[in-house]
Design a protein around this motif. Structure first.
Motif, PDB file in Angstrom:
ATOM      1  N   TYR A 223      -1.085   3.496  -4.533  1.00 50.59           N
ATOM      2  CA  TYR A 223      -2.378   2.904  -4.154  1.00 50.59           C
ATOM      3  C   TYR A 223      -3.294   4.034  -3.678  1.00 50.59           C
ATOM      4  CZ  TYR A 223      -0.325  -1.864  -3.767  1.00 50.59           C
ATOM      5  OH  TYR A 223       0.278  -3.085  -3.992  1.00 50.59           O
ATOM      6  N   PHE A 224      -4.289   4.388  -4.469  1.00 53.69           N
ATOM      7  CA  PHE A 224      -5.257   5.398  -4.044  1.00 53.69           C
ATOM      8  C   PHE A 224      -6.360   4.745  -3.212  1.00 53.69           C
ATOM      9  CE2 PHE A 224      -3.526   7.439  -7.886  1.00 53.69           C
ATOM     10  CZ  PHE A 224      -3.182   8.669  -7.353  1.00 53.69           C
TER      11      PHE A 224
ATOM     12  N   LEU B 106      -7.193   1.432  -5.688  1.00 53.24           N
ATOM     13  CA  LEU B 106      -6.907   1.458  -7.112  1.00 53.24           C
ATOM     14  C   LEU B 106      -5.495   1.968  -7.302  1.00 53.24           C
ATOM     15  CD1 LEU B 106      -7.638   1.241 -10.115  1.00 53.24           C
ATOM     16  CD2 LEU B 106      -8.459   3.612  -9.992  1.00 53.24           C
ATOM     17  N   CYS B 107      -4.703   1.222  -8.049  1.00 51.99           N
ATOM     18  CA  CYS B 107      -3.345   1.659  -8.365  1.00 51.99           C
ATOM     19  C   CYS B 107      -3.315   2.308  -9.739  1.00 51.99           C
ATOM     20  CB  CYS B 107      -2.385   0.473  -8.343  1.00 51.99           C
ATOM     21  SG  CYS B 107      -2.061  -0.178  -6.709  1.00 51.99           S
ATOM     22  N   VAL B 108      -2.888   3.552  -9.771  1.00 52.99           N
ATOM     23  CA  VAL B 108      -2.581   4.244 -11.030  1.00 52.99           C
ATOM     24  C   VAL B 108      -1.156   4.747 -10.854  1.00 52.99           C
ATOM     25  CG1 VAL B 108      -3.200   6.065 -12.643  1.00 52.99           C
ATOM     26  CG2 VAL B 108      -4.998   4.880 -11.360  1.00 52.99           C
TER      27      VAL B 108
ATOM     28  N   GLY C  31       0.819  -1.205   0.000  1.00 55.99           N
ATOM     29  CA  GLY C  31       0.000   0.000   0.000  1.00 55.99           C
ATOM     30  C   GLY C  31       0.852   1.253   0.000  1.00 55.99           C
ATOM     31  N   GLY C  32       0.199   2.404   0.050  1.00 59.68           N
ATOM     32  CA  GLY C  32       0.917   3.671   0.000  1.00 59.68           C
ATOM     33  C   GLY C  32       1.510   3.904  -1.375  1.00 59.68           C
ATOM     34  N   ILE C  33       2.799   4.275  -1.410  1.00 58.35           N
ATOM     35  CA  ILE C  33       3.473   4.512  -2.687  1.00 58.35           C
ATOM     36  C   ILE C  33       4.820   3.786  -2.684  1.00 58.35           C
ATOM     37  CG2 ILE C  33       4.190   6.213  -4.396  1.00 58.35           C
ATOM     38  CD1 ILE C  33       2.501   8.289  -3.023  1.00 58.35           C
TER      39      ILE C  33
ATOM     40  N   TRP D 260      -4.014  -0.858 -12.111  1.00 54.77           N
ATOM     41  CA  TRP D 260      -4.111  -2.214 -11.545  1.00 54.77           C
ATOM     42  C   TRP D 260      -5.122  -2.286 -10.415  1.00 54.77           C
ATOM     43  CZ3 TRP D 260      -2.216  -4.222  -6.624  1.00 54.77           C
ATOM     44  CH2 TRP D 260      -2.323  -5.630  -6.533  1.00 54.77           C
ATOM     45  N   ASN D 261      -5.952  -3.320 -10.487  1.00 50.90           N
ATOM     46  CA  ASN D 261      -6.789  -3.738  -9.363  1.00 50.90           C
ATOM     47  C   ASN D 261      -6.942  -5.251  -9.468  1.00 50.90           C
ATOM     48  OD1 ASN D 261      -9.553  -4.575  -8.129  1.00 50.90           O
ATOM     49  ND2 ASN D 261      -9.109  -2.578  -7.209  1.00 50.90           N
TER      50      ASN D 261
END
Length: 336
Positions: free
Chosen positions: A191-192, A290-292, A89-91, A268-269
């Motif tokens: 990870y938003f 949601l990962c962008v 998670g996070g960045i 990515w999800n």
């Protein structure tokens, strides 16, 4: 002569007071403390209660909160804060390899390396006025050199802007002394935190080519007006614009991604079935993430000795604008 001496003393005293005040203000804005499992972390305290938390393990941002104390980033409910496991998670930072596109462990070793606070960084591009930042440094260990035999300096500035924007500025330099160049791929695996993945859409990537990781990286062209989600998604979009928006209808919030030096973008999800196979991800966590990812993947970066690569990622969150039930993304994508 006495009058001149008095003036000089006053100037020195004023400078000392100002310098001391600045140091005290900095110390209040940048807090070095302990996180989960006694791992070192830095907390940036910004304007009106905004904040950013970053672990020195992985130089990983794990929290980004706005002035309403709302969390913008997702961290797994089963995240393992214990080296050598990366934090879910996070960045996370993917360097010197994205995914398994090379001989190294998936996503490289930067995300599970111990970084240090860079106390003497070279000059960066002028920082945002009234911002708070911390400079981090990664140098290769002897173990790193065994698996990737290249010397480098990776300097990362993490900035919390006065409006709560989060800015990550990367500078990677080839410090090989034997004349050897090296290449790498890279991503900020952001990870938003979202209300419900089924209510989210990504705009700014439509009509672009992408590599579908679920189909052996076959190349396709996106045909939709926006990216929406109802199943597992894992795509590398190529030659993307400098701005991308992530619209969360339920929270009436739009994330704006601005990037420089990062031409690609990963979306990515894992969705329900894949989520069950990821040991450090809660079974239902996929619904709130949601990962962008701003990235450089299709064309690896090549650095000769002494050369430096620079990249910048800026994240902001703005209220979404609605008109007859539709989000006006043009205001987001075309705005300053």
């Amino acid at each position: 002569m006495m009058r001149l001496l008095h003036i000089v003393v006053c100037i020195i005293s004023a400078f000392t007071i100002t310098f001391t005040e600045n140091v005290e203000a900095y110390n209040k804005s940048v807090e070095i403390t302990k996180g989960i499992n006694d791992l070192d972390k830095v907390i940036l305290h910004g304007y009106k209660g905004t904040s950013v938390e970053v672990y020195l393990y992985g130089a990983q941002v794990t929290s980004w909160k706005n002035e309403h104390n709302e969390e913008m980033l997702f961290v797994s409910s089963k995240a393992i804060f214990k080296p050598p496991k990366p934090i879910r998670g996070g960045i996370p930072i993917c360097f010197p390899q994205f995914s398994n596109l090379g001989p190294l462990q998936s996503h490289g070793f930067a995300r599970n390396s111990f970084w240090t606070i860079d106390i003497d960084p070279p000059p960066f591009t002028p920082n945002v006025t009234n911002s708070v930042f911390v400079d981090l440094l990664l140098l290769p260990t002897e173990e790193d050199l065994k698996i990737w035999p290249h010397r480098f300096e990776y300097r990362l500035r993490i900035t919390l802007g006065p409006k709560g924007d989060l800015i990550l500025t990367s500078r990677i330099k080839n410090t090989n002394t034997d004349g050897t160049p090296f290449t790498f791929t890279f991503a900020h695996h952001t990870y938003f935190s979202v209300s419900n993945i089924s209510e989210v859409r990504v705009e700014g990537l439509e009509k672009l080519d992408y590599l579908d990781n679920l189909k052996n990286r076959t190349r396709f062209t996106d045909q939709g007006d926006a990216i929406t989600f109802n199943s597992e998604t894992d795509k590398i979009y190529l030659s993307t614009p400098s701005k991308i928006s992530v619209l969360d209808n339920e929270k009436n919030r739009t994330f704006v991604i601005r990037k420089d030096g990062l031409p690609d973008a990963v979306v990515w999800n894992p969705w329900a079935e894949k989520a069950k196979t990821i040991v450090d991800l809660g079974e239902d966590d996929y619904k709130q993430m949601l990962c962008v990812e701003a990235a450089a993947i299709e064309k690896p970066i090549k650095l000769m000795p002494g050369e430096e690569w620079k990249a910048r990622l800026e994240l902001s969150a703005v209220p979404s604008c609605y008109f007859r039930g539709k989000n006006d993304s043009n205001k987001v994508l075309e705005g300053t």
